[in-house]
Scaffold this active site. Structure first.
Site, PDB file in Angstrom:
ATOM      1  N   ASP A 276      36.289  43.731  36.586  1.00 18.21           N
ATOM      2  CA  ASP A 276      36.563  42.320  36.853  1.00 18.21           C
ATOM      3  C   ASP A 276      36.442  42.200  38.366  1.00 18.21           C
ATOM      4  O   ASP A 276      37.355  42.602  39.095  1.00 18.21           O
ATOM      5  CB  ASP A 276      37.968  41.909  36.395  1.00 18.21           C
ATOM      6  CG  ASP A 276      38.152  40.411  36.509  1.00 18.21           C
ATOM      7  OD1 ASP A 276      37.730  39.846  37.537  1.00 18.21           O
ATOM      8  OD2 ASP A 276      38.702  39.801  35.586  1.00 18.21           O
ATOM      9  N   HIS A 277      35.305  41.689  38.838  1.00 17.35           N
ATOM     10  CA  HIS A 277      35.070  41.812  40.276  1.00 17.35           C
ATOM     11  C   HIS A 277      36.021  40.969  41.120  1.00 17.35           C
ATOM     12  O   HIS A 277      36.128  41.178  42.318  1.00 17.35           O
ATOM     13  CB  HIS A 277      33.596  41.571  40.634  1.00 17.35           C
ATOM     14  CG  HIS A 277      33.082  40.236  40.271  1.00 17.35           C
ATOM     15  ND1 HIS A 277      32.265  40.002  39.197  1.00 17.35           N
ATOM     16  CD2 HIS A 277      33.297  39.042  40.835  1.00 17.35           C
ATOM     17  CE1 HIS A 277      31.993  38.721  39.134  1.00 17.35           C
ATOM     18  NE2 HIS A 277      32.598  38.116  40.112  1.00 17.35           N
TER      19      HIS A 277
ATOM     20  N   HIS B 231      38.851  36.265  35.301  1.00 12.35           N
ATOM     21  CA  HIS B 231      39.275  36.229  36.706  1.00 12.35           C
ATOM     22  C   HIS B 231      40.597  35.480  36.915  1.00 12.35           C
ATOM     23  O   HIS B 231      41.500  35.976  37.581  1.00 12.35           O
ATOM     24  CB  HIS B 231      38.195  35.566  37.569  1.00 12.35           C
ATOM     25  CG  HIS B 231      36.835  36.157  37.376  1.00 12.35           C
ATOM     26  ND1 HIS B 231      36.642  37.503  37.228  1.00 12.35           N
ATOM     27  CD2 HIS B 231      35.608  35.593  37.295  1.00 12.35           C
ATOM     28  CE1 HIS B 231      35.345  37.738  37.080  1.00 12.35           C
ATOM     29  NE2 HIS B 231      34.704  36.596  37.104  1.00 12.35           N
TER      30      HIS B 231
END
Ligand SMILES: NC(=O)c1ccc[n+]([C@@H]2O[C@H](COP(=O)([O-])OP(=O)(O)OC[C@H]3O[C@@H](n4cnc5c(N)ncnc54)[C@H](OP(=O)(O)O)[C@@H]3O)[C@@H](O)[C@H]2O)c1
Length: 508
Positions: free
Chosen positions: A194-195, A257
């Site tokens: 999950d950047h 996010h």
């Protein structure tokens, strides 16, 4: 040949861990993500002297490239990044290799095993391997299974599997994908990306909360009245229409996010600052979270879609007129949801999450609003009563935090006025934070799973939104998609979600 550092000062400020010898195998090496994010991030790690000399990248995809074609293609695509450091690139690119592999052909993976042994010998990478699935999500499960079938994930100490987003498309598919990958590798070998978690400011949520004694006593239902989590983009769907049409804002941004930001904001302090205690607390709070009204999910979810907008100089076309979008599409480009958390810390505090494309401003933030002062002794200089205290963690851009409180307005009267006390990463540390993929790749190659989502977290996050996803399938008419003008803060109906609770969305 020594690499030249982009900014030698950066090394002095940081205490960076050195990545151990290994080979990084990228499936999807000819794809967009590889040249836009992965190879630039690896090159940055090289410039920061964090890659060992016993390191190799083995790119894999179906097209029949050679090592040389892979190196040249990357050099062409990364020209602006390479230009200031041509010698460093020369040295770095010697560690780039390529093997044509079709993940659907078991024979190709046998051959990959042999090629890896060859690379190990050439680069002294000692059989340590990080496999990165940067391919279509349709291959995540079958790719993991194929790697396991070829014996490439057999050693849990020396092999890891990195999986790009999205992880599943709903609760059931995420469970199914977890079953497959967990039958191919152990949980501690699996790194689900999950950047957002790699943004310095997202990690800073934990440091603010757990390194400062002033915040934690206030961080609960007794002092906080509501929380808003926003991720607003000014861009539209760009070239991603075919993906976005299937996904929409809820799946693309909120389930992953925004929900991760929610988890970090609301989790209990971990017993130790180590991956498992942290992930335990995140999973626990997500399991306690729910839609404000799961029986009638349409009452706590507002969907929107951008219409045309912009200015005469920069007109913006509506979503339905974007190339590749169905002219009757009901995919949401904006979504707002209201959540509650059933635990001792947060009972009764509403959490409002919103995200959208073509919004008025690009920003991501977590804004905590404190309870009203019990008595208003001073007239607010701005007219009316004084505003509530607010603490805002700015994720991007302009990373930092702002604390808003009342002070005496200048003059002979005793009137109050809100002011902002500001912390800015750039001003305090003199450098922007690393691109997320630099941190992501480094952590995956270090075997540190702290910033990657565990199977139970992913499933809890999908379960949270299941009433909406199911409702959309069964009674789509209850979840209308409201049009909003491109370049604004979303549909008016979204304001009603808050005005019903006597609140307003922030318009920073
Ligand atoms: N691009 C982004 O900004 C971004 C952001 C977040 C997440 N992601 C995720 O990252 C992944 C990759 O995205 P992308 O934009 O790079 O996709 P892409 O440009 O479509 O690239 C897909 C890659 O997969 C390879 N491929 C296709 N079929 C294959 C097979 N059977 N065996 C081996 N390789 C195969 C393709 O090369 P060949 O045709 O040569 O096989 C190509 O290199 C996706 O899961 C996406 O959801 C991307």
């Amino acid at each position: 040949m020594a690499a030249t550092l982009t900014n030698p000062l950066r090394i002095g400020l940081r205490q960076e861990r050195v990545i151990p010898p290994q080979c990084l195998i990228i499936f999807g090496a000819s794809g967009d993500l590889t040249h836009r994010k992965l190879i630039p991030a690896l090159f940055e790690l090289f410039l920061q002297r964090r890659l060992p000399s016993e390191f190799a990248v083995l790119g894999c995809a179906r097209r029949p490239w050679s090592d040389e074609v892979f190196r040249q293609t990357m050099a062409q695509r990364l020209q602006p990044i390479i230009a200031p450091n041509p010698q460093a690139w020369e040295f770095f690119s010697q560690g780039l290799f390529y093997e044509p592999v079709d993940l659907q052909q078991p024979g190709h993976l046998e051959r990959l095993g042999q090629r890896l042994e060859q690379v190990d010998r050439l680069r002294a990478t000692r059989g340590a391997r990080t496999f990165y699935l940067s391919v279509s999500p349709a291959f995540y499960g079958s790719g993991a299974r194929a790697l396991a079938g070829a014996g490439l994930l057999a050693d849990p100490q020396r092999s890891r599997l990195v999986i790009e987003k999205p992880f599943g498309t709903d609760y059931a598919s995420a469970q199914q994908l977890n079953r497959v990958v967990k039958s191919s590798a152990q949980e501690n070998q699996i790194f689900r990306i999950d950047h957002y978690l790699c943004k310095e400011t997202v990690q800073n949520i934990m440091v603010l909360r757990f390194a400062n004694s002033i915040f934690e006593p206030l961080w609960n239902r007794n002092h906080i009245s509501s929380v808003q989590i926003t991720a607003a983009e000014t861009v539209g769907v760009e070239q991603r229409a075919s993906y976005y049409e299937q996904s929409g804002a809820l799946k693309d941004m909120v389930q992953n996010h925004l929900t991760q930001m929610l988890a970090l904001t609301t989790m209990e302090p971990p017993g130790r600052f180590e991956p498992e205690p942290i992930r335990n607390e995140k999973a626990k709070v997500l399991q306690a979270a729910r839609l404000a009204n799961p029986e009638q999910p349409w009452t706590c979810c507002v969907r929107g879609q951008y219409g045309s907008g912009g200015t005469a100089e920069r007109p913006l076309v509506s979503y339905r007129n974007e190339p590749g979008v169905n002219p009757n599409s009901t995919t949401e480009t904006y979504v707002a949801v209201k959540l509650l958390i059933d635990n001792w810390r947060w009972q009764g505090v509403p959490f409002y999450l919103r995200t959208g494309k073509h919004m008025a401003k690009r920003l991501s933030e977590v804004a905590l609003t404190f309870r009203d002062a019990p008595v208003h002794l001073f007239d607010a200089a701005t007219g009316g009563v004084s505003s509530n205290n607010q603490f805002v963690i700015r994720i991007q851009p302009d990373e930092g935090a702002t604390f808003r409180f009342e002070v005496k307005a200048p003059g002979s009267g005793m009137r109050s006025r809100p002011i902002a006390m500001d912390f800015s990463y750039l001003d305090s540390f003199g450098e922007p934070s690393d691109e997320g993929y630099v941190r992501l790749l480094a952590d995956a190659m270090l075997g540190d799973p702290t910033l990657f989502t565990r199977s139970d977290e992913v499933e809890a996050a999908w379960r949270l939104y299941t009433p909406i996803l199911e409702g959309l399938k069964q009674s789509p008419e209850k979840f209308p998609v409201h049009s909003y003008e491109a370049g604004t803060w979303g549909p008016a109906e979204s304001d009603e979600l808050l005005s019903r609770d006597g609140l307003l969305w922030r318009r920073p």
